[in-house]
Design an enzyme around this catalytic site. Sequence first.
Site, short mmCIF file in Angstrom:
data_model
loop_
_atom_site.label_atom_id
_atom_site.label_comp_id
_atom_site.label_asym_id
_atom_site.label_seq_id
_atom_site.Cartn_x
_atom_site.Cartn_y
_atom_site.Cartn_z
N GLU A 28 4.38 -3.52 12.42
CA GLU A 28 3.40 -2.45 12.17
C GLU A 28 2.24 -3.08 11.40
OE1 GLU A 28 3.66 0.50 13.37
OE2 GLU A 28 5.74 0.49 14.01
N ASN A 85 0.81 -1.23 0.00
CA ASN A 85 0.00 0.00 0.00
C ASN A 85 0.84 1.28 0.00
OD1 ASN A 85 0.69 -0.43 2.71
ND2 ASN A 85 -1.13 0.62 3.45
N GLU A 124 -10.63 -5.42 9.30
CA GLU A 124 -10.19 -4.36 8.40
C GLU A 124 -10.68 -4.65 6.97
OE1 GLU A 124 -5.92 -4.56 7.77
OE2 GLU A 124 -5.78 -2.38 7.95
N GLY A 142 2.57 -4.87 7.62
CA GLY A 142 1.60 -5.67 6.86
C GLY A 142 0.44 -6.05 7.74
N SER A 143 -0.19 -7.14 7.39
CA SER A 143 -1.43 -7.52 8.10
C SER A 143 -1.11 -8.14 9.47
CB SER A 143 -2.20 -8.52 7.25
OG SER A 143 -1.43 -9.69 7.10
N CYS A 174 -3.10 2.07 6.29
CA CYS A 174 -3.31 1.34 7.55
C CYS A 174 -4.00 2.21 8.58
CB CYS A 174 -1.97 0.85 8.08
SG CYS A 174 -0.77 2.17 8.28
N LYS A 178 12.50 -7.03 1.43
CA LYS A 178 11.60 -7.80 0.58
C LYS A 178 10.31 -7.00 0.39
CE LYS A 178 8.11 -10.42 0.91
NZ LYS A 178 7.46 -10.10 -0.36
N ASP A 218 6.62 -6.24 -1.56
CA ASP A 218 5.60 -7.08 -2.18
C ASP A 218 5.92 -7.17 -3.68
OD1 ASP A 218 2.41 -7.86 -1.42
OD2 ASP A 218 2.90 -7.62 -3.56
P1 NAD Z 1 0.49 -8.86 4.11
O1 NAD Z 1 0.68 -9.17 5.54
O2 NAD Z 1 -0.28 -9.81 3.29
O3 NAD Z 1 1.89 -8.70 3.37
C1 NAD Z 1 2.87 -7.77 3.80
C2 NAD Z 1 4.23 -8.26 3.33
O4 NAD Z 1 4.51 -9.51 3.98
C3 NAD Z 1 4.32 -8.54 1.83
O5 NAD Z 1 5.60 -8.19 1.37
C4 NAD Z 1 4.13 -10.05 1.76
O6 NAD Z 1 4.72 -10.63 0.62
C5 NAD Z 1 4.84 -10.49 3.02
N1 NAD Z 1 4.45 -11.79 3.53
C6 NAD Z 1 3.25 -12.41 3.43
N2 NAD Z 1 3.30 -13.61 4.06
C7 NAD Z 1 4.55 -13.74 4.58
C8 NAD Z 1 5.23 -14.72 5.33
N3 NAD Z 1 4.63 -15.84 5.70
N4 NAD Z 1 6.52 -14.49 5.67
C9 NAD Z 1 7.14 -13.37 5.33
N5 NAD Z 1 6.56 -12.37 4.61
C10 NAD Z 1 5.28 -12.56 4.25
O7 NAD Z 1 -0.14 -7.40 4.07
P2 NAD Z 1 -0.59 -6.59 2.77
O8 NAD Z 1 -1.91 -7.09 2.34
O9 NAD Z 1 0.52 -6.54 1.80
O10 NAD Z 1 -0.71 -5.11 3.36
C11 NAD Z 1 -1.86 -4.61 3.88
C12 NAD Z 1 -1.84 -4.70 5.39
O11 NAD Z 1 -0.73 -3.97 5.89
C13 NAD Z 1 -3.05 -4.09 6.01
O12 NAD Z 1 -3.47 -4.92 7.06
C14 NAD Z 1 -2.53 -2.77 6.56
O13 NAD Z 1 -3.29 -2.25 7.62
C15 NAD Z 1 -1.15 -3.13 6.95
N6 NAD Z 1 -0.28 -1.95 7.03
C16 NAD Z 1 0.11 -1.53 8.25
C17 NAD Z 1 0.88 -0.38 8.36
C18 NAD Z 1 1.33 0.14 9.71
O14 NAD Z 1 2.21 0.99 9.77
N7 NAD Z 1 0.76 -0.32 10.81
C19 NAD Z 1 1.28 0.32 7.22
C20 NAD Z 1 0.87 -0.16 5.98
C21 NAD Z 1 0.09 -1.31 5.90
#
Ligand code: NAD
Length: 520
Positions: free
Chosen positions: A257, A161, A389, A235-236, A291, A184, A186
């Site tokens: 985060e 995002n 979310e 991420g999530s 986020c 790494k 996305d």
């Molecule tokens: P995601 O968790 O699916 O992926 C995030 C990253 O983790 C990607 O690079 C993905 O390839 C990697 N990943 C996925 N599975 C993994 C694993 N098993 N091991 C290692 N890496 C792995 O999240 P997303 O859908 O890409 O992003 C959206 C989410 O991120 C939303 O929940 C959003 O709220 C959150 N987000 C949080 C913040 C914050 O600062 N709190 C900022 C931006 C986004």
Amino acid sequence: MSTLTRPATLSDAFLESLVARVPSTSGGTWKLTEVYTGEHLVDLPQSTPEDIERAFETARVAQRAWAATPLRQRLAVFKRAHDLFIDNALTTADLLQAESGKNRRMAIEETCDPPMVMSHYLKRAPKVLAPKRRGGPVPLVSHSTEIRQPKGVVGIIAPWNFPFATGISDAVPALMAGNGVVLKPDNKTALSPLFGVSLLEQAGLPKGLFQVVCGEGPDVGPTLIDNASYIMFTGSTATGRTIGERAGRNLIGACLELGGKNPQIVLDDVDVDEWVASTLFGVFGNTGQICMHIERIYLPESRYDELRSAFVRATEALRIGAAYDFEPEVGSLVSVDQMHRVLSHVEDAVAKGATVLTGGRPRPDLGPAFFEPTVLEGVTTDMDCGVTETFGPVVALHPYRTVDEAVALANDTDYGLNASVWGADLDRAQAVAARIEAGNVNVNDALATAYASKGTPSGGVKQSGVGARHGDQGLLKYTDVQNLAVLKKQVLGARPGQDYNAYVKQMLTGLKMMRRTGIR
Ligand code: NAD
């Protein structure tokens, strides 16, 4: 076939030069597409576990020399990078738009994040990283110094995002502190961070110090975490848990985060025009994929009809579209998958009794992943979008009778990332803000004021994360502390031949005296 003209900057040669940086001995690739059209942009190399191990080895060699480089010289790289990033903002925005589908207004704002972080830490790092001499246990003959050592090579895992902000901005303090980085991103959004790394190298960052590896998370994640000295993950919440578990097993630190279900409480003395203008961005900015964006709005019952109609009217007037110019106020979602997730949340809410006040539909006429800005009413906690979310341009309006009720509803969530409170009486609004369980709370703004305050740590509580970025904490987390203690003369313990009872009495009296005189 679309009629959209892709910016001339995004030539095949330029994109190929960016992805050439990604190590891949297997020859495997991932098709990176332009979100607005679904058309192929470039084949992104995919890194094997062996590629990732080698990337760490290279970064470790470069890191040793970098850590030995005086801080002033390290910071000089970021002084140059600051201006270089700003000079290249339009190209970065082109890449960001093509890979993520965000509108140009948002893309430009994202390009400003790394320079803002650089600017903050250029001022702050010399003070925060300087050795700090403190007293030892015995005055005059002992002292101790707090020394900040880089952790080694930091692994950063970034989402799609804000790929440039999370991929580059989070690396800046790690690098300034003397670490190497293996990032790494996305797969969908690897281009802008790859460009950011090339800009840092143009500014003088030693080659090899900042590596980028690519692949699907579960394929790349384990090797990355097992080789890293520290993990910075954005991420999530679900993925954060997996990553935190592995980091814990390896006994390395991690900053996580994660997601949010961010509430906004509007008090009854709100200025409606200011509230609407700011909250449109707070809800629909980055097509609702921030986020910290607002997914739940609590409105006072006494002004519910007025505020609801003003917000719905303004939502209906938003210009949505695919363009590499500043015209659209709302862009695309990142992917067709994400569009289906958002649609499923809206369909589930409607099936369980919610009302769509405006929006609620995909817009394939604009592009494969477009979705209308959507306002819902009557959302309850048995609906997907009532508790989890949505991460799209969807918000639910709720009336409340008392402020206590609004605060209880705002806090009725597993998340705690961001919140917003609106009201003309600032003291009253701040008092309400203090009662909200969230790592960030914005008064009379939705999210930007907290996020752009780089001097204050910003992170989530509850299921929204562990640790924080920004502030001194955002730099110190990338360091280990070394307690260097010096004793000039052996005065600790009983003197040879001294009666131990006498020694203990003298020592206990000394302890009392030291506290009373303020020495210890
Ligand atoms: P995601 O968790 O699916 O992926 C995030 C990253 O983790 C990607 O690079 C993905 O390839 C990697 N990943 C996925 N599975 C993994 C694993 N098993 N091991 C290692 N890496 C792995 O999240 P997303 O859908 O890409 O992003 C959206 C989410 O991120 C939303 O929940 C959003 O709220 C959150 N987000 C949080 C913040 C914050 O600062 N709190 C900022 C931006 C986004």
